[in-house]
Design a protein around this motif. Structure first.
Motif, short mmCIF file in Angstrom:
data_model
loop_
_atom_site.label_atom_id
_atom_site.label_comp_id
_atom_site.label_asym_id
_atom_site.label_seq_id
_atom_site.Cartn_x
_atom_site.Cartn_y
_atom_site.Cartn_z
N PHE A 32 0.82 -1.22 0.00
CA PHE A 32 0.00 0.00 0.00
C PHE A 32 0.85 1.27 0.00
O PHE A 32 0.34 2.34 -0.35
CB PHE A 32 -0.97 -0.01 1.19
CG PHE A 32 -2.01 1.07 1.12
CD1 PHE A 32 -3.12 0.93 0.29
CD2 PHE A 32 -1.90 2.22 1.88
CE1 PHE A 32 -4.09 1.93 0.21
CE2 PHE A 32 -2.86 3.22 1.81
CZ PHE A 32 -3.95 3.08 0.97
N THR A 33 2.13 1.18 0.33
CA THR A 33 2.98 2.37 0.29
C THR A 33 2.98 2.97 -1.11
O THR A 33 3.16 4.18 -1.26
CB THR A 33 4.43 2.08 0.74
OG1 THR A 33 5.00 1.09 -0.10
CG2 THR A 33 4.48 1.63 2.19
N LYS A 34 2.75 2.15 -2.14
CA LYS A 34 2.66 2.66 -3.51
C LYS A 34 1.41 3.52 -3.69
O LYS A 34 1.34 4.37 -4.56
CB LYS A 34 2.61 1.50 -4.52
CG LYS A 34 3.83 0.63 -4.53
CD LYS A 34 3.63 -0.55 -5.46
CE LYS A 34 4.83 -1.48 -5.40
NZ LYS A 34 4.67 -2.64 -6.29
N CYS A 35 0.41 3.29 -2.87
CA CYS A 35 -0.88 3.97 -2.98
C CYS A 35 -0.96 5.22 -2.10
O CYS A 35 -1.79 6.09 -2.33
CB CYS A 35 -2.00 3.01 -2.57
SG CYS A 35 -1.92 1.38 -3.33
N LYS A 36 -0.08 5.26 -1.07
CA LYS A 36 -0.16 6.32 -0.06
C LYS A 36 0.09 7.72 -0.61
O LYS A 36 -0.29 8.70 0.03
CB LYS A 36 0.83 6.05 1.07
CG LYS A 36 0.35 5.04 2.06
CD LYS A 36 1.31 4.93 3.22
CE LYS A 36 0.74 4.01 4.26
NZ LYS A 36 1.61 3.90 5.42
N VAL A 37 0.69 7.83 -1.76
CA VAL A 37 0.91 9.14 -2.35
C VAL A 37 -0.44 9.83 -2.58
O VAL A 37 -0.57 11.03 -2.40
CB VAL A 37 1.68 9.01 -3.68
CG1 VAL A 37 1.77 10.33 -4.41
CG2 VAL A 37 3.06 8.43 -3.44
N CYS A 38 -1.44 9.02 -2.94
CA CYS A 38 -2.75 9.58 -3.29
C CYS A 38 -3.89 9.19 -2.36
O CYS A 38 -4.93 9.85 -2.36
CB CYS A 38 -3.13 9.14 -4.70
SG CYS A 38 -1.97 9.70 -5.97
N HIS A 39 -3.74 8.11 -1.59
CA HIS A 39 -4.85 7.57 -0.80
C HIS A 39 -4.47 7.35 0.66
O HIS A 39 -3.32 7.05 0.97
CB HIS A 39 -5.30 6.21 -1.35
CG HIS A 39 -5.83 6.26 -2.74
ND1 HIS A 39 -7.09 6.70 -3.04
CD2 HIS A 39 -5.26 5.90 -3.92
CE1 HIS A 39 -7.29 6.62 -4.34
NE2 HIS A 39 -6.19 6.14 -4.91
N ILE A 40 -5.48 7.43 1.52
CA ILE A 40 -5.36 7.06 2.93
C ILE A 40 -6.41 5.98 3.18
O ILE A 40 -7.53 6.08 2.68
CB ILE A 40 -5.63 8.27 3.85
CG1 ILE A 40 -4.55 9.34 3.66
CG2 ILE A 40 -5.68 7.83 5.32
CD1 ILE A 40 -4.81 10.61 4.46
N ALA A 41 -6.05 4.97 3.95
CA ALA A 41 -7.00 3.90 4.26
C ALA A 41 -7.39 3.89 5.74
O ALA A 41 -8.51 3.52 6.07
CB ALA A 41 -6.42 2.54 3.88
#
Length: 126
Positions: A32-41
């Motif tokens: 998910f670190t690849k997604c953290k630039v744009c998203h928060i879960a």
């Protein structure tokens, strides 16, 4: 005889193991670190992309306060809900599934990475 028994055991094991990947939320957090630039879960907060807090079961294009592309809004109106099979397909190739999405991420190629990210997201679902 032993070879036949071994073949049967391996065939049955492969048949039942294939349809879904084992999920590991801790490994998913790393992916998910690849997604953290744009998203928060882990919080219900929009960034460049919509919050993924509670995404499992959500209708596509409907998180409050986020300005979605027309394509994503239409995807939601057509009935797309973010369940495991739909997320799996989307995370493989977002632009192929929702043509016109503004999400720039090319997708995850590993089935295991996708299964793990979904396990991570499940922790923050309602």
């Amino acid at each position: 005889m032993r070879a036949t028994a071994l073949f049967i055991v391996l065939s049955v094991t492969t048949f039942f193991a294939s349809p879904s990947q084992a999920q590991d939320a801790a490994a998913g957090e790393k992916v998910f670190t690849k997604c953290k630039v744009c998203h928060i879960a882990d919080q219900d907060q929009n960034k460049v992309g919509p919050s993924l807090h509670g995404v499992i079961g959500r209708t596509a294009g409907t998180h409050p306060g986020f300005t979605y592309s027309t394509a994503m809004i239409e995807a939601g109106k057509s009935g797309i809900k973010w369940d495991e099979p739909t997320l799996t397909k989307y995370l493989h190739d977002p632009k192929a599934m929702v043509k016109g999405t503004k999400m720039a991420f090319p997708g995850l190629k590993s089935d295991q990475d996708i299964a793990n990210v979904i396990a991570y997201l499940k922790q923050f679902s309602k």
